[in-house]
Write an enzyme that holds these catalytic residues in place. Structure first.
Site, mmCIF file in Angstrom:
data_model
loop_
_atom_site.group_PDB
_atom_site.id
_atom_site.type_symbol
_atom_site.label_atom_id
_atom_site.label_comp_id
_atom_site.label_asym_id
_atom_site.label_seq_id
_atom_site.Cartn_x
_atom_site.Cartn_y
_atom_site.Cartn_z
ATOM 1 N N LYS A 134 3.363 -4.084 -6.647
ATOM 2 C CA LYS A 134 3.209 -2.658 -6.300
ATOM 3 C C LYS A 134 4.012 -2.324 -5.059
ATOM 4 O O LYS A 134 4.339 -3.196 -4.252
ATOM 5 C CB LYS A 134 1.737 -2.293 -6.066
ATOM 6 C CG LYS A 134 1.007 -3.072 -4.952
ATOM 7 C CD LYS A 134 1.201 -2.560 -3.544
ATOM 8 C CE LYS A 134 0.524 -3.432 -2.505
ATOM 9 N NZ LYS A 134 1.009 -3.250 -1.136
ATOM 10 N N ASP A 166 -6.603 -4.738 -2.968
ATOM 11 C CA ASP A 166 -5.522 -4.313 -3.874
ATOM 12 C C ASP A 166 -5.716 -4.815 -5.305
ATOM 13 O O ASP A 166 -4.930 -4.461 -6.193
ATOM 14 C CB ASP A 166 -4.165 -4.846 -3.375
ATOM 15 C CG ASP A 166 -3.711 -4.170 -2.087
ATOM 16 O OD1 ASP A 166 -4.306 -3.148 -1.701
ATOM 17 O OD2 ASP A 166 -2.759 -4.683 -1.479
HETATM 18 O O1 C5P Z 1 -8.902 -6.875 1.025
HETATM 19 P P1 C5P Z 1 -7.922 -7.900 1.439
HETATM 20 O O2 C5P Z 1 -8.471 -9.301 1.340
HETATM 21 O O3 C5P Z 1 -6.600 -7.775 0.765
HETATM 22 O O4 C5P Z 1 -7.640 -7.634 2.970
HETATM 23 C C1 C5P Z 1 -6.986 -8.584 3.788
HETATM 24 C C2 C5P Z 1 -7.101 -8.150 5.226
HETATM 25 O O5 C5P Z 1 -6.306 -6.979 5.458
HETATM 26 C C3 C5P Z 1 -8.493 -7.758 5.683
HETATM 27 O O6 C5P Z 1 -9.216 -8.880 6.095
HETATM 28 C C4 C5P Z 1 -8.189 -6.814 6.836
HETATM 29 O O7 C5P Z 1 -7.813 -7.542 7.978
HETATM 30 C C5 C5P Z 1 -6.953 -6.100 6.355
HETATM 31 N N1 C5P Z 1 -7.272 -4.839 5.659
HETATM 32 C C6 C5P Z 1 -7.723 -3.759 6.402
HETATM 33 N N2 C5P Z 1 -8.019 -2.582 5.776
HETATM 34 C C7 C5P Z 1 -7.844 -2.446 4.444
HETATM 35 C C8 C5P Z 1 -7.379 -3.526 3.662
HETATM 36 C C9 C5P Z 1 -7.094 -4.710 4.316
HETATM 37 O O8 C5P Z 1 -7.861 -3.851 7.624
HETATM 38 N N3 C5P Z 1 -8.117 -1.281 3.863
#
Ligand code: C5P
Length: 307
Positions: free
Chosen positions: A12, A139
């Site tokens: 993406k 995501d």
């Molecule tokens: O959800 P995911 O595991 O992909 O997120 C990885 C990291 O990215 C989270 O631990 C956070 O530090 C950051 N993140 C965030 N806000 C979001 C998505 C991700 O701060 N909306």
């Protein structure tokens, strides 16, 4: 013996990534307009005596092969929910840059989930699969759905976005990845340093751009070029200043828009058509400002069983 199941899932680009303040749970509220692009990872699920992960492709050595791999976590989450043993071999044929800001790990998770669901015949509903996706990462639901969508919350609450026509993109792949949490942290740091505050209590809620959604709906590439934005771009550039050279090289070669893809370090360039995209990709490769450049088009379908 049960036949292997093969699932393909797309990368993406975020055509809008509006980042709100830091929430108490460590995430940021987003208005995140995802567009799936035609670069794919393929996951093959085969029955095995235990959970095993293998990977192939140019970046395979950077793919974790233990239970930290999001594809492994997807298989375990589905097995747990249905009281099954996650005895499956998942082979990941990687084409999406690793840690590149293109949701490659999320694509692998969505693909593995759909592959295991098909292999095990769990009969899980779409809603259940989306629920598991949201547990796995912000995501991952979008990797299952594909096309274009607005992600609210931390990006996992999806609303479909209409697209008309095909958009042509070039992706400049950097040497080495950027860790998403580090880029969000840098975004917070830059905001705090600029005196605007960085918490959800201090900052307004992020909102999608009406001009951007209209450009997607009408398939108007020039309007889209004028409307793309990424609130993580300054943070990615702060951590990796050389990305400015990559963005400049693509713009000089005629790209209509140049932006960091998600948390980077991949840079995304919108081109007027397929030929213009090839010109931009060739210029990026000869500029020496990236490892390689790839052309593709969007929107692409979400995770799909292909064999
Ligand atoms: O959800 P995911 O595991 O992909 O997120 C990885 C990291 O990215 C989270 O631990 C956070 O530090 C950051 N993140 C965030 N806000 C979001 C998505 C991700 O701060 N909306």
């Amino acid at each position: 013996m049960t036949a292997p199941v093969i699932v393909r899932a797309p990368a993406k680009v975020n055509v809008q990534l509006a980042v709100g303040g830091l929430r108490p749970d460590g995430f940021h509220d987003l208005a995140n307009v995802f567009l799936a692009v035609g670069l794919y990872d393929e996951v093959t699920a085969t029955p095995a005596d235990r959970l095993r992960i293998t990977a192939s492709g140019p970046d395979a050595d950077q793919v974790p092969l233990d239970e930290g791999n999001l594809a492994a976590r997807a298989a375990l989450a589905l097995a747990r929910r249905y009281g099954l043993a996650a005895d499956v071999h998942l082979h990941i044929a990687k084409d999406i840059p690793v840690a590149g800001g293109m949701a490659g790990g999320s694509a692998d998770a969505a693909a593995a989930l759909l592959a295991c669901d098909t292999l095990w015949g769990t009969g899980a509903s779409r809603a259940e699969l989306l629920d598991i996706c949201a547990e796995l990462g912000s995501d991952v639901p979008f990797s299952l759905v594909g096309g274009a969508a607005l992600g609210r919350g931390r990006g996992e609450l999806l609303e479909p976005v209409e697209t008309g026509g095909t958009f042509h993109w070039v992706f400049a792949v950097a040497d080495g990845g950027l860790a998403t949490p580090a880029v969000y942290r840098e975004c917070d740091r830059l905001r705090e340093a600029s005196g605007q505050g960085f918490t959800a209590a201090e900052l307004p809620d992020p909102e999608p751009s009406a001009a951007l959604l209209a450009a997607l709906r009408t398939g108007d590439a020039s309007a889209l070029a004028g409307a793309v934005s990424n609130d993580l771009q300054a943070a990615a550039l702060s951590l990796r200043p050389a990305l400015a050279d990559t963005l400049r090289a693509g713009t000089q070669a005629g790209a209509m828009a140049a932006l960091v893809s998600g948390s980077g370090p991949t840079c995304a360039f919108l081109a007027s058509d397929e030929n213009a995209a090839k010109v931009v990709a060739d210029a990026l490769i000869s500029s020496g400002t990236c490892r390689t450049a790839r052309t593709t088009s969007a929107p692409a379908p979400g995770a799909t069983v292909v064999g």
